[in-house]
Design an enzyme around this catalytic site. Structure first.
Site, PDB file in Angstrom:
ATOM      1  N   THR A 197       0.752  -1.245   0.000  1.00  0.00           N
ATOM      2  CA  THR A 197       0.000   0.000   0.000  1.00  0.00           C
ATOM      3  C   THR A 197       0.797   1.319   0.000  1.00  0.00           C
ATOM      4  O   THR A 197       1.864   1.388   0.613  1.00  0.00           O
ATOM      5  CB  THR A 197      -0.836  -0.064   1.301  1.00  0.00           C
ATOM      6  N   ARG A 256     -11.857  -9.930  -1.805  1.00  0.00           N
ATOM      7  CA  ARG A 256     -11.310  -9.614  -0.473  1.00  0.00           C
ATOM      8  C   ARG A 256     -11.002  -8.117  -0.406  1.00  0.00           C
ATOM      9  O   ARG A 256     -10.384  -7.555  -1.308  1.00  0.00           O
ATOM     10  CB  ARG A 256     -10.034 -10.428  -0.228  1.00  0.00           C
TER      11      ARG A 256
HETATM   12  N1  GLY Z   1      -2.768  -3.081   3.622  1.00  0.00           N
HETATM   13  C1  GLY Z   1      -3.303  -3.535   2.421  1.00  0.00           C
HETATM   14  C2  GLY Z   1      -4.153  -4.700   2.532  1.00  0.00           C
HETATM   15  O1  GLY Z   1      -3.984  -5.507   3.430  1.00  0.00           O
HETATM   16  O2  GLY Z   1      -5.019  -4.842   1.695  1.00  0.00           O
END
Ligand code: GLY
Length: 320
Positions: free
Chosen positions: A178, A206
């Site tokens: 991210t 997800r």
């Molecule tokens: N931090 C990004 C995710 O787990 O989708």
């Protein structure tokens, strides 16, 4: 409204054991993003415009897991999540599991500004993008050789999410995560944005922490702004971004709150990740318990950046 403050931006390019092959590009990418975001602040722009501009730079940079370069789900497809928020009225917008969009953070901002909703997902997010005139790009234009190679690797070895996120000192996991940005402008308004491709080989549909307001990002002019990175399921369980502001409400500095929040996540849910924070006075904090986290900040001609634990390179910078 707060007193005039020194405009400040902090960005991150993700926690995790960023592989050596991406280390230099990650360091350069976060500096570029901080410079772009700071340029907005320096010319009198808002914190909100600054974080959007900075995150667009990171989404366009194939070194990072967001936009172009995002990791692939179990079907080998890209599904993107993003959030943006401003601290004066707590307005926020987010999108999740969206495909074929070059700059998801821009779509998140349109959710904030053009709808009565906070989060739109999947097909609905793509329909909304069309309505807003946001161009859909062919999926292959967001794919990189490195995201394909990573997907092949995890498919072959059947890695799980807990295999992917490692703390310092444990077995290295060659990946990246991210991106995000936080800023405060001269008027004392704060803003934050976070964008991601999520986790390699994640289930279709997800959604992790990044687009979840309070987990992947949170801000409030009364305290400051936070953007997080790391193991999404762990971050969601402790509402990491809001937890940092809670600690600042209790009187902790941004740096102390950043560290304490990550330690809390580790203690409560064995979670790993990182975060950046700025308060409404322009004081910054950053912390991760992963092997690396790319970050950079800019304030008053001082550029700071780092990747390794404890690394902080300080340089003078003259805005263009
Ligand atoms: N931090 C990004 C995710 O787990 O989708």
């Amino acid at each position: 409204m707060a007193d005039k403050v020194e405009p400040t931006i902090v960005v991150h390019g993700g926690a995790w054991a960023i592989p050596d092959a991406l280390a230099a590009a990650s360091k350069e990418g976060v500096q570029n993003a901080a410079k772009r975001g700071y340029g907005v602040l320096h010319s009198g722009g808002s914190a909100l415009d600054a974080v959007e501009a900075a995150v667009c730079v990171l989404e366009d940079d194939p070194a990072f897991d967001a936009g172009y370069g995002a990791v692939l789900n179990s079907l080998g497809e890209i599904e993107l999540d993003a959030v943006i928020m401003e601290g004066s009225e707590l307005k926020a917008g987010a999108i999740a599991a969206v495909q074929n969009i070059k700059n998801p953070v821009k779509l998140a901002r349109l959710v904030m500004e053009k709808t009565h909703h906070c989060l739109i997902v999947g097909k609905g997010a793509n329909m909304f993008a069309k309505e807003m005139g946001i161009e859909e790009v062919p999926p292959e234009t967001l794919l990189t050789d490195s995201s394909k190679a990573e997907w092949e690797h995890y498919k072959k070895y059947q890695k799980t999410v807990s295999d992917l996120f490692r703390t310092r000192g444990s077995e290295s996991s060659n990946s990246h995560d991210t991106v995000g940005a936080v800023a405060v402008d001269a008027q004392g308004n704060v803003a934050c944005a976070t964008s991601t491709g999520g986790i390699t080989a994640k289930r279709v549909g997800r959604v992790g922490d990044s687009p979840i307001i309070g987990s992947g990002a949170y801000c409030d002019n009364a305290y400051g702004a936070v953007s997080t990175t790391g193991h999404g399921e762990a971050i969601v369980k402790v509402t990491l971004a809001r937890h940092v502001l809670f600690l600042m409400e209790q009187g902790l500095s941004p740096q102390a709150a950043a560290q304490k929040a990550i330690e809390h996540m580790f203690q409560r849910v064995n979670g790993t990740g990182g975060l950046i924070v700025v308060n409404n006075k322009g004081e910054i904090g950053f912390y991760s318990n992963t092997e690396r986290m790319a970050w950079a900040s800019l304030q008053s001609s001082t550029l700071q950046f780092g990747l390794e634990p404890g690394e902080k390179i300080v340089q003078e910078y003259t805005p263009e």
